[in-house]
Write an enzyme that holds these catalytic residues in place. Structure first.
Site, PDB file in Angstrom:
ATOM      1  N   GLN A 156      34.652 -64.242  98.652  1.00  0.00           N
ATOM      2  CA  GLN A 156      35.640 -63.281  98.155  1.00  0.00           C
ATOM      3  C   GLN A 156      35.044 -61.879  98.245  1.00  0.00           C
ATOM      4  OE1 GLN A 156      38.394 -62.163  97.345  1.00  0.00           O
ATOM      5  NE2 GLN A 156      39.824 -63.803  96.851  1.00  0.00           N
ATOM      6  N   GLN A 289      50.683 -62.248  92.233  1.00  0.00           N
ATOM      7  CA  GLN A 289      49.235 -62.401  92.450  1.00  0.00           C
ATOM      8  C   GLN A 289      48.799 -63.854  92.334  1.00  0.00           C
ATOM      9  OE1 GLN A 289      46.082 -60.009  91.000  1.00  0.00           O
ATOM     10  NE2 GLN A 289      46.850 -58.186  91.971  1.00  0.00           N
ATOM     11  N   ALA A 291      47.099 -66.868  94.444  1.00  0.00           N
ATOM     12  CA  ALA A 291      46.097 -66.673  95.506  1.00  0.00           C
ATOM     13  C   ALA A 291      46.676 -67.139  96.843  1.00  0.00           C
ATOM     14  CB  ALA A 291      44.800 -67.393  95.148  1.00  0.00           C
ATOM     15  N   ALA A 292      47.812 -66.527  97.225  1.00  0.00           N
ATOM     16  CA  ALA A 292      48.537 -66.954  98.429  1.00  0.00           C
ATOM     17  C   ALA A 292      47.775 -66.660  99.719  1.00  0.00           C
ATOM     18  CB  ALA A 292      49.905 -66.277  98.472  1.00  0.00           C
ATOM     19  N   TYR A 299      47.235 -71.725  96.125  1.00  0.00           N
ATOM     20  CA  TYR A 299      48.689 -71.643  95.984  1.00  0.00           C
ATOM     21  C   TYR A 299      49.244 -73.041  95.729  1.00  0.00           C
ATOM     22  CZ  TYR A 299      53.412 -69.946  96.780  1.00  0.00           C
ATOM     23  OH  TYR A 299      54.721 -69.592  96.618  1.00  0.00           O
ATOM     24  N   TYR A 348      50.918 -57.480  96.514  1.00  0.00           N
ATOM     25  CA  TYR A 348      49.763 -56.998  95.753  1.00  0.00           C
ATOM     26  C   TYR A 348      48.444 -57.490  96.364  1.00  0.00           C
ATOM     27  CZ  TYR A 348      47.724 -54.786  91.672  1.00  0.00           C
ATOM     28  OH  TYR A 348      47.031 -53.941  90.845  1.00  0.00           O
ATOM     29  N   CYS A 435      35.744 -48.073  85.684  1.00  0.00           N
ATOM     30  CA  CYS A 435      36.522 -46.856  85.620  1.00  0.00           C
ATOM     31  C   CYS A 435      36.600 -46.271  87.024  1.00  0.00           C
ATOM     32  CB  CYS A 435      35.762 -45.894  84.708  1.00  0.00           C
ATOM     33  SG  CYS A 435      36.630 -44.407  84.427  1.00  0.00           S
ATOM     34  N   GLY A 517      40.084 -61.102  99.449  1.00  0.00           N
ATOM     35  CA  GLY A 517      41.429 -60.640  99.101  1.00  0.00           C
ATOM     36  C   GLY A 517      42.507 -61.291  99.935  1.00  0.00           C
TER      37      GLY A 517
HETATM   38  P1  NAD Z   1      43.051 -67.272  91.222  1.00  0.00           P
HETATM   39  O1  NAD Z   1      42.871 -68.352  92.227  1.00  0.00           O
HETATM   40  O2  NAD Z   1      42.037 -67.118  90.150  1.00  0.00           O
HETATM   41  O3  NAD Z   1      44.461 -67.431  90.501  1.00  0.00           O
HETATM   42  C1  NAD Z   1      45.662 -67.724  91.142  1.00  0.00           C
HETATM   43  C2  NAD Z   1      46.616 -68.247  90.060  1.00  0.00           C
HETATM   44  O4  NAD Z   1      47.891 -68.441  90.632  1.00  0.00           O
HETATM   45  C3  NAD Z   1      46.169 -69.595  89.501  1.00  0.00           C
HETATM   46  O5  NAD Z   1      46.090 -69.506  88.099  1.00  0.00           O
HETATM   47  C4  NAD Z   1      47.240 -70.563  89.972  1.00  0.00           C
HETATM   48  O6  NAD Z   1      47.469 -71.614  89.054  1.00  0.00           O
HETATM   49  C5  NAD Z   1      48.446 -69.656  90.114  1.00  0.00           C
HETATM   50  N1  NAD Z   1      49.409 -70.136  91.103  1.00  0.00           N
HETATM   51  C6  NAD Z   1      49.162 -70.556  92.358  1.00  0.00           C
HETATM   52  N2  NAD Z   1      50.298 -70.871  92.982  1.00  0.00           N
HETATM   53  C7  NAD Z   1      51.297 -70.618  92.111  1.00  0.00           C
HETATM   54  C8  NAD Z   1      52.692 -70.702  92.205  1.00  0.00           C
HETATM   55  N3  NAD Z   1      53.285 -71.082  93.333  1.00  0.00           N
HETATM   56  N4  NAD Z   1      53.414 -70.336  91.119  1.00  0.00           N
HETATM   57  C9  NAD Z   1      52.850 -69.927  89.965  1.00  0.00           C
HETATM   58  N5  NAD Z   1      51.511 -69.838  89.834  1.00  0.00           N
HETATM   59  C10 NAD Z   1      50.750 -70.166  90.900  1.00  0.00           C
HETATM   60  O7  NAD Z   1      43.194 -65.933  92.049  1.00  0.00           O
HETATM   61  P2  NAD Z   1      42.988 -64.425  91.510  1.00  0.00           P
HETATM   62  O8  NAD Z   1      41.537 -64.116  91.477  1.00  0.00           O
HETATM   63  O9  NAD Z   1      43.777 -64.206  90.296  1.00  0.00           O
HETATM   64  O10 NAD Z   1      43.591 -63.600  92.750  1.00  0.00           O
HETATM   65  C11 NAD Z   1      44.974 -63.704  93.062  1.00  0.00           C
HETATM   66  C12 NAD Z   1      45.293 -63.057  94.390  1.00  0.00           C
HETATM   67  O11 NAD Z   1      45.366 -61.657  94.274  1.00  0.00           O
HETATM   68  C13 NAD Z   1      44.279 -63.349  95.479  1.00  0.00           C
HETATM   69  O12 NAD Z   1      44.960 -63.561  96.698  1.00  0.00           O
HETATM   70  C14 NAD Z   1      43.470 -62.108  95.536  1.00  0.00           C
HETATM   71  O13 NAD Z   1      42.836 -61.931  96.771  1.00  0.00           O
HETATM   72  C15 NAD Z   1      44.524 -61.063  95.270  1.00  0.00           C
HETATM   73  N6  NAD Z   1      43.996 -59.847  94.674  1.00  0.00           N
HETATM   74  C16 NAD Z   1      44.437 -58.627  95.111  1.00  0.00           C
HETATM   75  C17 NAD Z   1      43.941 -57.474  94.529  1.00  0.00           C
HETATM   76  C18 NAD Z   1      44.352 -56.126  94.937  1.00  0.00           C
HETATM   77  O14 NAD Z   1      44.121 -55.169  94.224  1.00  0.00           O
HETATM   78  N7  NAD Z   1      44.962 -55.981  96.042  1.00  0.00           N
HETATM   79  C19 NAD Z   1      43.021 -57.555  93.525  1.00  0.00           C
HETATM   80  C20 NAD Z   1      42.637 -58.792  93.106  1.00  0.00           C
HETATM   81  C21 NAD Z   1      43.138 -59.931  93.665  1.00  0.00           C
END
Ligand code: NAD
Length: 580
Positions: A156, A289, A291-292, A299, A348, A435, A517
């Site tokens: 990651q 958000q 983790a698609a 996901y 996001y 920050c 990401g």
């Molecule tokens: P994570 O794996 O810790 O959590 C994902 C959550 O989504 C889990 O709790 C899971 O149970 C839930 N989930 C999965 N499929 C689902 C569905 N169909 N319906 C409802 N819930 C569902 O991941 P994370 O660390 O929270 O990161 C989430 C995503 O956001 C990642 O793809 C990460 O790369 C991205 N992200 C983007 C940014 C940004 O600023 N652009 C920052 C952080 C994370």
């Protein structure tokens, strides 16, 4: 003259090494029988100096059960973002850190310690590369094949580089993101605004609290009840229900009253988003958000519980992916529905548009990426700067809260953030703060921290670092570098220059990663750690690293033609030969 024996000393005596790690086992920081790791606190050194100890402590910190999502499998956050390749590698890293000398550098290849060479005292103590693949081979299928063979690890962004500080890190980024939307679209506040989103994972859980900090109401779909409860306990979420009707009516009445509230909805996002749509409710903002970026591990397909999904994933990956694709298609179609109706909808940074596009949603990219709102901050070299007390002192973090507010008292958003964070954020593992600071500010604050350590005004050394999602450290055409003015979205030179620059400037460790990401094939990025131990040398190294790191961000944007970045470069006298 340095001897070859000294230079190539990767092979170590097993006995002395085991004895070293036994000290940490005896103190309860590591239990090999249960594979549990706890953040190391206190002033006693276990390594040759604080530079190496800092790396050891941040490794233990990211795997502390308060911090990591699935510590037994070394997974820190973000789908399957890991801190070490396997437990054998973890122990070898720890043993090496405990026994290496202050001019040694440990080389880590995708979570596996592969060599120790003598470099210089002022060089990085650890260099890592995580999940890098030759571009033509860079996709999930091939990555997973190599992972199954034990040859690589998904790091990651801040998992593999030991810079993750729990949900607070992303809380600040999310606060900035929703703050930017509030400023640009709703007159600076989310009061009486409804945000629909999904995913209460290690990053996603920052959403409800950040939305509340801006006065809004958050409805968050999450399929895993344990995760919902965990986030309520940690203070990131107010309440939850599995009753869709109740969720919607609670949200709408809080919105009408102008009362900030966050509600977790135990549901699959595809189902819940369509429920909201079919009940003619139009949220003001819609995002996601889950983790698609990794449909297999991050996901959950509709129609099954979190636990059932785990079983299917182990039994039949192909079927799992088919079902996940059907769900992501419906999920993004609902987001497109809200977009057409006039909501602010954005991806996001989890690559959900691409997942849906691959599943047949040809219009998925009508949804804009998050950078529409964030790029102006990157132009000023702003980004997610963070720090942790390596001795575990909450008092030191409170002292630094005071310090940063007094240094940057004119920055109202920063002052509001620090005041909110000190109220709402529960520390996880080592006490930490994050920050967004810009070019010039990071160096000034880093130097001040080092001085406070030197003067004994803090209880111990402070680690500083940042997320890889920063102004100059990442190339990610579906996220940070989407739609660059000059079309340079996929140019990968900038993160390479960033890592090289931070290494020669003397960061304590430097990490270069792939796939954070948005998943394998879609991003490359770099991070660093810097241990401020109060020595004069670290003051000098901090000045160089904390100038180059955001400075390259300003230059990257100026080079792409962004006017604000060009004017920051001019005002701050950054030397940019091509822009004269
Ligand atoms: P994570 O794996 O810790 O959590 C994902 C959550 O989504 C889990 O709790 C899971 O149970 C839930 N989930 C999965 N499929 C689902 C569905 N169909 N319906 C409802 N819930 C569902 O991941 P994370 O660390 O929270 O990161 C989430 C995503 O956001 C990642 O793809 C990460 O790369 C991205 N992200 C983007 C940014 C940004 O600023 N652009 C920052 C952080 C994370």
């Amino acid at each position: 003259m340095i001897s070859f024996a000294k230079l190539f000393k990767c092979v170590r005596s097993q006995n002395s090494v085991s004895k070293a790690i036994q000290t940490l086992i005896d103190k309860g920081y590591y239990d090999p029988s249960t594979r549990s790791v706890k953040a190391i606190k206190g002033k006693e050194l276990h390594c040759a100096n604080w530079q190496i100890e800092g790396a050891l402590r941040m490794l233990f910190h990211v795997l502390d059960p308060q911090v990591a999502k699935d510590p037994k499998n070394l997974i820190v956050y973000g789908g399957s973002g890991k801190a070490a390749r396997n437990w054998e590698c973890f122990e070898n890293i720890v043993e090496t850190l405990l026994t290496m000398r202050e001019d040694d550098t440990l080389f880590i290849q995708s979570g596996k310690p592969v060599a120790v060479f003598t470099t210089w005292k002022h060089a990085p103590r650890v260099l890592m590369s995580n999940a890098m693949l030759v571009p033509k081979w860079a996709d999930w299928d091939y990555f997973r094949e190599l992972e199954r063979k034990g040859l690589t690890m998904y790091g990651q962004m801040t998992a593999g580089s030991w810079a993750y500080i729990g949900s607070q890190g992303i809380l600040q980024g999310t606060y900035e993101e929703f703050g930017a939307i509030a400023e640009q679209k709703f007159g600076g506040t989310l009061t009486r605004r409804l945000v629909l989103t999904a995913g209460l994972g290690e990053m996603g859980a920052a959403q409800p609290l950040a939305i509340k900090m801006h006065g809004g109401v958050a409805l968050v779909s999450e399929v895993n009840l344990a995760q919902i409860k965990r986030k309520i306990e940690q203070g990131y979420l107010d309440t939850w229900t599995d009753n869709f009707e109740k969720a919607l009516s609670m949200a709408l009445s809080a919105k009408d009253r102008g009362e900030p509230l966050s509600i977790g909805v135990l549901s699959n996002a595809a189902d819940f988003y369509w429920y909201v749509a079919e009940h003619d409710v139009l949220p003001d903002i819609v995002t996601d958000q889950t983790a698609a970026h990794d449909l297999l591990n991050g996901y959950i397909p509709a129609g099954m519980s979190f636990e059932e999904a785990q079983t299917l994933r182990e039994k039949d990956q192909r079927r799992y992916l088919e079902l996940a694709q059907l769900t992501v298609k419906r999920h993004v179609e609902a987001m497109l529905h809200f977009l057409k109706k006039g909501a602010i909808v954005f991806d996001y940074g989890n690559n959900i548009r691409k997942a849906a596009y691959d599943a047949g949603v040809t219009t998925a990219f009508e949804i804009p990426g998050q950078m529409v709102f964030m790029r102006p901050l990157f132009e000023e070299g702003r980004g997610p700067f963070r720090w942790s007390s390596l001795v575990g002192s909450e008092k030191d973090i409170a002292r630094l809260d005071e310090e940063i507010v007094s240094m940057f008292s004119k920055n109202a958003k920063l002052v509001r953030w620090i005041s909110n964070a000190s109220k709402f954020v529960k520390f996880q593992g080592l006490p930490s703060r994050v920050c967004w600071l810009g070019y010039g500010e990071r160096a000034a604050f880093g130097l001040r921290i080092n001085q406070l350590v030197k003067n004994g005004e803090l209880e111990g050394p402070i680690w500083v670092g940042r997320d890889h999602l920063d102004c100059g450290s990442v190339a990610s055409p579906y996220r940070e570098t989407e739609g660059m003015l000059d079309g340079s979205d996929a140019i990968g030179d900038w993160p390479v220059l960033n890592a090289l620059g931070n290494a020669v400037a003397g960061a304590t460790w430097v990490a270069f990663h792939h796939g954070g990401g948005v998943g394998i094939g879609y991003s490359i990025h770099a991070g660093f750690g810097l241990v401020l131990d109060g020595t004069e040398e670290m003051g000098e190294r901090a000045l160089r690293v904390l100038t180059i790191d955001p400075g390259l961000g300003v230059v990257r944007h100026a080079d792409a033609g962004y006017e604000k970045a060009k004017s920051v470069a001019r005002q701050k006298a950054i030397r940019t030969p091509s822009l004269r």
